[in-house]
Design an enzyme around this catalytic site. Structure first.
Site, PDB file in Angstrom:
ATOM      1  N   GLU A 106      10.402  15.066  15.628  1.00 18.45           N
ATOM      2  CA  GLU A 106      10.600  15.055  14.185  1.00 18.45           C
ATOM      3  C   GLU A 106       9.633  16.045  13.529  1.00 18.45           C
ATOM      4  O   GLU A 106       8.432  15.978  13.750  1.00 18.45           O
ATOM      5  CB  GLU A 106      10.342  13.646  13.642  1.00 18.45           C
ATOM      6  CG  GLU A 106      10.708  13.519  12.186  1.00 18.45           C
ATOM      7  CD  GLU A 106      10.520  12.109  11.638  1.00 18.45           C
ATOM      8  OE1 GLU A 106       9.512  11.474  11.957  1.00 18.45           O
ATOM      9  OE2 GLU A 106      11.392  11.663  10.872  1.00 18.45           O
ATOM     10  N   LYS A 118       0.842  -1.205   0.000  1.00 17.07           N
ATOM     11  CA  LYS A 118       0.000   0.000   0.000  1.00 17.07           C
ATOM     12  C   LYS A 118       0.878   1.256   0.000  1.00 17.07           C
ATOM     13  O   LYS A 118       1.586   1.509   0.966  1.00 17.07           O
ATOM     14  CB  LYS A 118      -0.903   0.046   1.231  1.00 17.07           C
ATOM     15  CG  LYS A 118      -1.916   1.179   1.109  1.00 17.07           C
ATOM     16  CD  LYS A 118      -2.622   1.496   2.396  1.00 17.07           C
ATOM     17  CE  LYS A 118      -1.885   2.488   3.256  1.00 17.07           C
ATOM     18  NZ  LYS A 118      -1.709   3.832   2.639  1.00 17.07           N
ATOM     19  N   GLY A 160       3.867   3.324  13.715  1.00 14.82           N
ATOM     20  CA  GLY A 160       4.702   2.148  14.002  1.00 14.82           C
ATOM     21  C   GLY A 160       4.324   1.509  15.327  1.00 14.82           C
ATOM     22  O   GLY A 160       4.255   0.281  15.448  1.00 14.82           O
ATOM     23  N   GLU A 175      10.436   0.821   9.982  1.00 14.40           N
ATOM     24  CA  GLU A 175      11.426   1.888   9.780  1.00 14.40           C
ATOM     25  C   GLU A 175      10.690   3.188  10.065  1.00 14.40           C
ATOM     26  O   GLU A 175       9.788   3.573   9.327  1.00 14.40           O
ATOM     27  CB  GLU A 175      11.950   1.808   8.342  1.00 14.40           C
ATOM     28  CG  GLU A 175      13.314   2.454   8.202  1.00 14.40           C
ATOM     29  CD  GLU A 175      13.209   3.860   7.678  1.00 14.40           C
ATOM     30  OE1 GLU A 175      13.192   4.781   8.531  1.00 14.40           O
ATOM     31  OE2 GLU A 175      13.142   4.053   6.466  1.00 14.40           O
ATOM     32  N   GLY A 190       7.224   4.563   8.098  1.00 15.95           N
ATOM     33  CA  GLY A 190       6.329   5.687   8.353  1.00 15.95           C
ATOM     34  C   GLY A 190       6.622   6.287   9.710  1.00 15.95           C
ATOM     35  O   GLY A 190       7.746   6.185  10.221  1.00 15.95           O
ATOM     36  N   CYS A 192      13.337  10.741   6.555  1.00 14.30           N
ATOM     37  CA  CYS A 192      13.363  10.332   7.967  1.00 14.30           C
ATOM     38  C   CYS A 192      14.785  10.391   8.527  1.00 14.30           C
ATOM     39  O   CYS A 192      14.976  10.519   9.727  1.00 14.30           O
ATOM     40  CB  CYS A 192      12.743   8.961   8.155  1.00 14.30           C
ATOM     41  SG  CYS A 192      13.166   7.830   6.851  1.00 14.30           S
TER      42      CYS A 192
HETATM   43  P1  ADP Z   1       3.552  10.075   7.728  1.00 10.27           P
HETATM   44  O1  ADP Z   1       3.423  10.854   9.004  1.00 10.27           O
HETATM   45  O2  ADP Z   1       4.921   9.996   7.186  1.00 10.27           O
HETATM   46  O3  ADP Z   1       2.464  10.341   6.746  1.00 10.27           O
HETATM   47  P2  ADP Z   1       2.250   7.704   8.557  1.00 10.27           P
HETATM   48  O4  ADP Z   1       2.866   6.783   9.524  1.00 10.27           O
HETATM   49  O5  ADP Z   1       1.035   8.446   8.947  1.00 10.27           O
HETATM   50  O6  ADP Z   1       3.431   8.609   8.114  1.00 10.27           O
HETATM   51  O7  ADP Z   1       1.940   6.963   7.193  1.00 10.27           O
HETATM   52  C1  ADP Z   1       2.788   6.003   6.621  1.00 10.27           C
HETATM   53  C2  ADP Z   1       1.938   4.950   5.942  1.00 10.27           C
HETATM   54  O8  ADP Z   1       1.178   4.265   6.943  1.00 10.27           O
HETATM   55  C3  ADP Z   1       0.920   5.499   4.957  1.00 10.27           C
HETATM   56  O9  ADP Z   1       0.853   4.605   3.859  1.00 10.27           O
HETATM   57  C4  ADP Z   1      -0.371   5.492   5.762  1.00 10.27           C
HETATM   58  O10 ADP Z   1      -1.528   5.384   4.964  1.00 10.27           O
HETATM   59  C5  ADP Z   1      -0.200   4.242   6.593  1.00 10.27           C
HETATM   60  N1  ADP Z   1      -0.981   4.196   7.841  1.00 10.27           N
HETATM   61  C6  ADP Z   1      -1.493   5.234   8.558  1.00 10.27           C
HETATM   62  N2  ADP Z   1      -2.142   4.781   9.648  1.00 10.27           N
HETATM   63  C7  ADP Z   1      -2.040   3.420   9.643  1.00 10.27           C
HETATM   64  C8  ADP Z   1      -2.489   2.363  10.507  1.00 10.27           C
HETATM   65  N3  ADP Z   1      -3.161   2.616  11.610  1.00 10.27           N
HETATM   66  N4  ADP Z   1      -2.179   1.096  10.177  1.00 10.27           N
HETATM   67  C9  ADP Z   1      -1.463   0.825   9.071  1.00 10.27           C
HETATM   68  N5  ADP Z   1      -1.026   1.762   8.210  1.00 10.27           N
HETATM   69  C10 ADP Z   1      -1.300   3.042   8.478  1.00 10.27           C
END
Ligand code: ADP
Length: 491
Positions: free
Chosen positions: A399, A194, A251, A268, A246, A302
């Site tokens: 961050e 995704k 995480g 990561e 992300g 990051c």
């Molecule tokens: P950023 O702050 O860099 O946008 P996120 O951690 O919010 O980072 O997003 C990184 C990825 O994780 C994106 O593809 C986002 O759609 C996905 N994401 C966001 N929330 C969740 C969740 N609860 N479970 C799994 N994936 C998620």
């Protein structure tokens, strides 16, 4: 005053002529479906969301919103491909498919670079010279491992894990897809990936390459959507491994969801890298390293060098030269080859960055921004430095993910080290000095996964990448990256 995006501080009146990359050679559909089982299929509920160009705020395309049912379809397709052709195929054959993806990416690299810059806002120079070539390099590198896995882990039996669920962020959309997909396939797994909701297009174009390369249907599936779609992947019972890049916040949610399951995972996460400059360093080179570390790519990295530590006797020179250099940075149209700093990825991210700029001033730090003009439409942030900050300030600890640098000083190596390590993160760091001994001392004691010496933000598929502490779990890249996608058993 500098009232044009291209003005140069040291020579007012001079401007670079616009040098926009052409968009004639790309074809972009107005609507993208999900890529499941080797075909583009409409999302079950028929819902789509928009992806926009952050430099113009215009809609580029609409993209399928994958529900839990769609994710389930994708995982089933991946399982079927894993149980069927993919795990029965000779490893060398598997490798050929991965090589094919690498070559096709190279052939279409200009198209991918333009789409990456349109969808994500990063300067074309960066997508053209870094993102796309590195993505192809990852496929080349891991293709080579496909039939040599037992040599990578001598004396052990190696087996694929099965279906890998992979979730990636918006800062390096195609490169992160390559980091995830290439090692997974080389090790014999199938994947459901995704991309981030604000930058889904290059992953969907990669799906076209996967289709054209003739991979068995279901080996690679791409589903688009936001957090809920990601969560459906993480929580799917038939996913054997989760790979996530992300925020530390998400995480944590994922790690909690996976606790007590047999799923393997790599995370990561965030970073707050220290760039440490000793007085004996080549200062001009170091200033270029600072700019590369935090201002290029809008600080959307990051491993960005967002904390700068300068040895006290050199701080005046470094800050003066840094300000001079900041004045020459060109901010604006990501498709212009002269642009140094592109658009902030989304309205939400710009809001986050701006809230940190206010916070920094409230915390008593002194803010300096380059004086360049920014376009009226789109999301922009001028390169910014904060001086007079202290270790406990939130702009030093958290961050920001923008072109914002917090500058502090140190006197001795030990002081520099302890200040640099005073962070919940530990993804990367940089050391600038002309003394090899200092480099070794620092690299051994810095609690960070990657430490660059007299350079910054250099990547190669052969070297592992990953963090300490809240920056994550596991490594990607190199041999370590294979380990994350294999079951290793004693012979
Ligand atoms: P950023 O702050 O860099 O946008 P996120 O951690 O919010 O980072 O997003 C990184 C990825 O994780 C994106 O593809 C986002 O759609 C996905 N994401 C966001 N929330 C969740 C969740 N609860 N479970 C799994 N994936 C998620």
């Amino acid at each position: 005053m500098h009232n044009s995006p291209n003005s140069l501080a040291f020579n007012d009146g001079w401007q670079y002529a616009p040098a926009p990359e052409s968009t004639d050679h790309i074809s972009l559909e107005k609507q993208f479906d999900l890529f499941i089982g080797g075909k583009f299929v409409a999302p079950e509920e028929g819902r789509y969301f928009e992806t926009i160009n952050p430099a113009t705020e215009e809609q580029i395309a609409s993209v399928g919103l994958a529900t839990q049912t769609d994710v389930d379809r994708a995982v089933k397709a991946a399982r079927k491909a894993f149980a069927g052709p993919w795990s029965k195929m000779k490893a060398a054959e598997r490798g050929k498919y991965i090589y094919r993806i690498a070559r096709m990416l190279q052939e279409r690299s200009r198209e991918f670079a333009v789409i990456e810059s349109l969808d994500g806002g990063k300067p074309i120079r960066e997508s053209r010279d870094i993102d796309i070539p590195l993505a192809a390099a990852h496929f080349f590198y891991y293709a080579g491992w496909a039939d040599k896995l037992e040599y990578a882990f001598p004396g052990r039996n190696v087996a694929a894990l099965g279906v890998a669920g992979q979730i990636i962020p918006w800062n390096f959309p195609l490169l992160m897809a390559a980091w995830k997909i290439a090692p997974a396939l080389a090790c014999g797994n199938t994947v459901v990936l995704k991309p981030a909701e604000s930058t889904p297009l290059t992953a969907l174009k990669l799906a076209e390459i996967v289709q054209e390369a003739g991979l068995p249907p279901g080996v690679v599936n791409i589903v688009t959507g936001a957090g809920e779609t990601g969560a459906a992947i993480v929580n799917h019972a038939d996913v054997d491994k989760v790979a996530f890049t992300g925020s530390t916040e998400v995480g944590r949610i994922i790690q909690r969801a996976l606790a007590g399951t047999s799923k393997k995972y790599t995370l990561e996460l965030g970073g707050k890298a220290a760039n440490i400059i000793f007085a004996d360093a080549a200062i001009d080179q170091a200033v270029e390293g600072i700019v590369n570390g935090i201002f290029f790519n809008q600080g959307h990295v990051c491993c960005a060098g967002s904390r700068l530590f300068v040895q006290e006797s050199a701080v005046d020179e470094v800050v003066r030269k840094l300000k001079d250099r900041m004045e020459t940075l060109i901010i604006g149209d990501p498709l212009d080859k002269n642009t140094d700093i592109g658009a902030i990825n989304s309205a939400g991210q710009l809001e986050t960055i701006e809230s940190y700029l206010s916070l920094g001033r409230e915390e008593g730090a002194e803010m300096y921004q380059s004086s360049c003009a920014v376009p009226e439409r789109g999301y922009w942030c001028r390169p910014t430095i904060f001086t007079g900050v202290s270790q406990s300030n939130r702009i030093v600890q958290e961050e920001i993910f923008g072109p914002v640098l917090a500058i502090q000083t140190f006197r001795t190596l030990e002081e520099g080290l302890s200040k640099a390590n005073n962070t919940p993160y530990g993804l990367s760091g940089g050391v600038w000095t002309d003394k090899g001994a200092k480099i070794f001392k620092m690299t051994q004691k810095l609690r960070a996964g990657v430490v660059w010496a007299n350079t910054f933000n250099k990547f190669d598929p052969t070297s592992p990448f990953g963090g300490y502490k809240e920056s994550g779990v596991g490594r990607e890249g190199g041999l370590h990256g294979l380990d994350a996608y294999l079951k290793l058993e004693a012979r």
